[in-house]
Write an enzyme that holds these catalytic residues in place. Structure first.
Site, PDB file in Angstrom:
ATOM      1  N   TYR A  56       0.831  -1.202   0.000  1.00 27.65           N
ATOM      2  CA  TYR A  56       0.000   0.000   0.000  1.00 27.65           C
ATOM      3  C   TYR A  56       0.871   1.261   0.000  1.00 27.65           C
ATOM      4  O   TYR A  56       1.378   1.696   1.031  1.00 27.65           O
ATOM      5  CB  TYR A  56      -0.927   0.023   1.220  1.00 27.65           C
ATOM      6  CG  TYR A  56      -1.865  -1.162   1.341  1.00 27.65           C
ATOM      7  CD1 TYR A  56      -2.208  -1.943   0.239  1.00 27.65           C
ATOM      8  CD2 TYR A  56      -2.415  -1.509   2.571  1.00 27.65           C
ATOM      9  CE1 TYR A  56      -3.064  -3.025   0.362  1.00 27.65           C
ATOM     10  CE2 TYR A  56      -3.280  -2.588   2.701  1.00 27.65           C
ATOM     11  CZ  TYR A  56      -3.586  -3.350   1.590  1.00 27.65           C
ATOM     12  OH  TYR A  56      -4.431  -4.421   1.710  1.00 27.65           O
ATOM     13  N   HIS A 141       0.140 -12.315   1.467  1.00 30.08           N
ATOM     14  CA  HIS A 141      -0.618 -11.375   0.653  1.00 30.08           C
ATOM     15  C   HIS A 141      -0.632 -11.771  -0.830  1.00 30.08           C
ATOM     16  O   HIS A 141       0.421 -11.828  -1.480  1.00 30.08           O
ATOM     17  CB  HIS A 141       0.008  -9.978   0.798  1.00 30.08           C
ATOM     18  CG  HIS A 141      -0.884  -8.858   0.398  1.00 30.08           C
ATOM     19  ND1 HIS A 141      -0.452  -7.558   0.276  1.00 30.08           N
ATOM     20  CD2 HIS A 141      -2.207  -8.827   0.084  1.00 30.08           C
ATOM     21  CE1 HIS A 141      -1.450  -6.774  -0.081  1.00 30.08           C
ATOM     22  NE2 HIS A 141      -2.525  -7.536  -0.207  1.00 30.08           N
TER      23      HIS A 141
END
Length: 333
Positions: A56, A141
């Site tokens: 992010y 992830h």
């Protein structure tokens, strides 16, 4: 907001979680003060689960979240981050912009790495950016194209870190249900983060949710607005679905759901949050929020009860999978 310890998870989750992707300037930039105020508003609203990732904003989300949480009691919240992408410096590209949806300079590149060493390196980098000595939950992830390495190398590494007490809980986070079901059945994960697959517009994860409920695996549900289409009571023509322009047919379906919800005194985003959170396996609905106003709006929506008759009517109208209808009396998030 009540914190729960679902299933066998050793960490606690609040029914509403804070998704940190917007703090990494997802789609558009926010300034540091706005990011900090969003985290503070979440805390004041009773949110105690904060989720982030190196992905992010090339670490920007982790840095901002760490600073915003620095003056709050460390034992008072659950912090989740992720492994699988190593951030490598690319100073020669600092004049360029990131090409993966975040409005940040391309000062680093992401390299997939689900090896045991990659897990440790990723976690070390996250702790440095966060300014913390531990995280509570670590998720593998997006291992979509790296399933074997994730299961055979990343998972055992996290298992060892959990056994050593370095992390409190482990799991995986993805936009698909099939591989998460493998993690839930073939490993000893504490939690999974499922994004966008159990929403008012898509109920493709029933088997995963049922498996998690049976095995005591906590589900953190993200993407409940399907990236925007369900975020407004009257979805605009430019609304997005899974981060792309929404097809006309899906937008039309969202409008029909919204019309039915209004007959029950419920807004479309309110229904979206409540539906996803009503499954007994879902421990927390994790919403990406970029401002204090968004936090307060979403917290207010999540606190409002939704009549269970709405789900039955949506199923009767062919707008909801009957197999996904929450049981009468199921709690809203």
């Amino acid at each position: 907001m009540t914190a729960t310890t679902p299933g066998r998870s050793p960490v606690r989750f609040t029914a509403l979680g804070f998704g940190g992707a917007p703090l990494g300037n997802l789609f558009r930039a926010v300034d540091d003060d706005t990011a900090s105020e969003a985290v503070r508003a979440a805390w004041e609203a009773g949110v105690r689960l904060f989720d982030t990732a190196p992905h992010y904003g090339l670490g920007l989300s982790e840095r901002r979240l760490g600073r915003a949480l620095a003056d709050l009691p460390r034992d008072g919240y659950t912090l989740s981050t992720k492994v699988g992408r190593i951030l490598e410096p690319t100073p020669e590209r600092a004049h360029e912009r990131d090409d993966q949806g975040f409005d940040v300079p391309a000062t680093h590149t992401r390299r997939w790495d689900f090896s045991a060493d990659g897990v440790r390196r990723s976690l070390e980098g996250s702790l440095e950016r966060l300014g913390l000595d531990r995280v509570d939950l670590v998720l593998i992830h997006d291992p979509d194209d790296h399933g074997r390495q994730a299961l055979e190398e990343a998972y055992p590494a996290l298992h060892d870190l959990r056994s050593q007490g370095v992390v409190g809980a482990i799991g995986a986070g993805m936009n698909q249900a099939a591989m998460l079901e493998r993690f839930a059945t073939e490993t000893d994960v504490d939690a999974v983060l499922l994004a966008g697959r159990h929403t008012l517009l898509e109920q493709s994860a029933n088997a995963l949710l049922d498996t998690c409920a049976e095995r005591g695996v906590a589900v953190l549900a993200g993407g409940v607005f399907n990236s925007g289409l369900l975020a407004h009571d009257h979805p605009p023509e430019e609304a997005t679905y899974d981060y792309r322009p929404a097809p006309d047919a899906l937008r039309g379906r969202a409008l029909r759901i919204a019309a039915t919800a209004r007959r029950h005194g419920v807004s479309l985003p309110q229904a979206a949050i409540a539906f996803t959170g009503a499954h007994p396996a879902v421990a927390s609905v994790v919403l990406g929020m970029r401002s204090a106003d968004q936090v307060r709006r979403n917290a207010a929506l999540a606190a409002r009860p939704v009549p269970t008759a709405l789900w039955s009517e949506l199923a009767e109208e062919g707008l909801l999978d009957p197999g996904a209808v929450p049981a009468p009396g199921a709690p809203a998030p």
